[in-house]
Scaffold this active site. Structure first.
Site: not given
Ligand code: 8YV
Length: 311
Positions: A230, A259, A277
């Protein structure tokens, strides 16, 4: 009466599957969910959440009958899990099914940074090759690599990097019984011992700014930061300053603080590889994540045990 609300940018296939399975209603964002009629919101018992806007007390209060927030993603830092628990709202996520693809991207980003793949591609496309080859790059073999957070994704990254004959180090809250490398008691100790730091910790308040100026300085002018976790885990101002003046050799980043509207200073940095991402962004991982999310909603609506509960 629709009991399920899908919030976020679902693709056509996943949206259709949610409609088929639960007759789900769909809105693109939490803001739009707030604009639904009170009578519609009153009936919502489950939310299929695919967004990163804070799902906080105010958002939960929009849905008086809410019993489940099924997150699309393993990271659930956007959801105030403590508040959900206080309100008796269950939260689920989509662990495991994305580990391999996120780990692949972490290693791919690292190789792209070390071997200057993006600039090599530009060199060919811009027709500069006949004038000479780009500068020599950096060897990954034997590199000292630190993994910050040796959870499910961190473990997969370590397994891949072992095949690249790297020297592995790691920090995680508990020392592993079958570690892939040397354990360090603090993130700072880890950073002092390596030339690459790969961030694969969970997001949220507990890890906010964990990769701070001191840790970046410990990595030093030869250091490279890779982040597939993150953006909040890294002090971005400290990172950008050090990349600008060479106190850090480079970075390969899939995640950012704001983002998708990231700090524009990133665009001018020549030693970074940037991705929007994309860790879990493969057809295989995303359809598996969507299936896990639906399994959780189905279990909740049927009164069965939740397959992948967070709380
Ligand atoms: C997001 C992610 O969820 O699983 C996670 O923690 O960061 C990604 O897989 C993806 O951007 C879908 O919104």
């Amino acid at each position: 009466m629709t009991a399920t609300l899908a919030i976020g940018p679902y693709g056509r296939g996943d949206a259709a599957a949610l409609e088929r399975a639960f007759d789900a209603r769909r809105v693109p964002s939490l803001a739009e969910a707030g604009a639904l009629d009170a009578a519609v919101r009153q009936d919502i018992r489950a939310v299929a959440y695919r967004a990163h806007d804070p799902f906080d007390a105010d958002a939960m209060a929009l849905f008086p009958s809410l019993g489940l927030i099924a997150n699309f993603g393993v990271g659930h830092d956007a959801i105030d899990v403590g508040e959900a628990a206080r309100r008796g709202i269950r939260v689920t996520n989509t662990p495991d099914v994305l580990n391999d693809d996120v780990a692949d991207l972490a290693v791919g980003l690292l190789i792209a940074q070390f071997r200057d793949l993006i600039r090599g591609d530009d060199h060919v496309r811009d027709g500069r090759w006949p004038g000479g080859s780009p500068p020599l790059a950096r060897s990954l073999t034997g590199a000292r690599i630190g993994i910050l957070g040796l959870g499910r994704i961190g473990g997969e990254i370590a397994a891949r990097l072992a095949a690249f004959k790297t020297e592995l180090h790691y920090w995680s809250r508990s020392r592993k019984t079958a570690p892939p490398g040397t354990w360090h008691g603090t993130p700072l100790d880890l950073a002092r011992s390596v030339e690459v730091l790969i961030v694969s910790i969970v997001g949220g308040a507990r890890t906010r700014g964990m990769v701070c100026a001191e840790i970046l300085d410990a990595l030093g002018p030869g250091g490279v930061l890779v982040n597939v976790s993150r953006g909040s885990a890294v002090d971005e101002d400290a990172l950008i300053c050090r990349l600008q003046d060479g106190r850090l050799a480079g970075a390969a980043l899939d995640v950012f603080r704001n983002e998708p509207r990231i700090d524009p200073r990133f665009m001018a940095l020549g030693t970074t590889v940037l991705q929007p991402h994309m860790g879990s962004a493969t057809q295989k991982a995303r359809s598996a994540m969507a299936a896990v999310q639906r399994d959780n909603i189905a279990a909740f609506l049927d009164g069965r045990d939740l397959p992948t509960p967070v709380v």
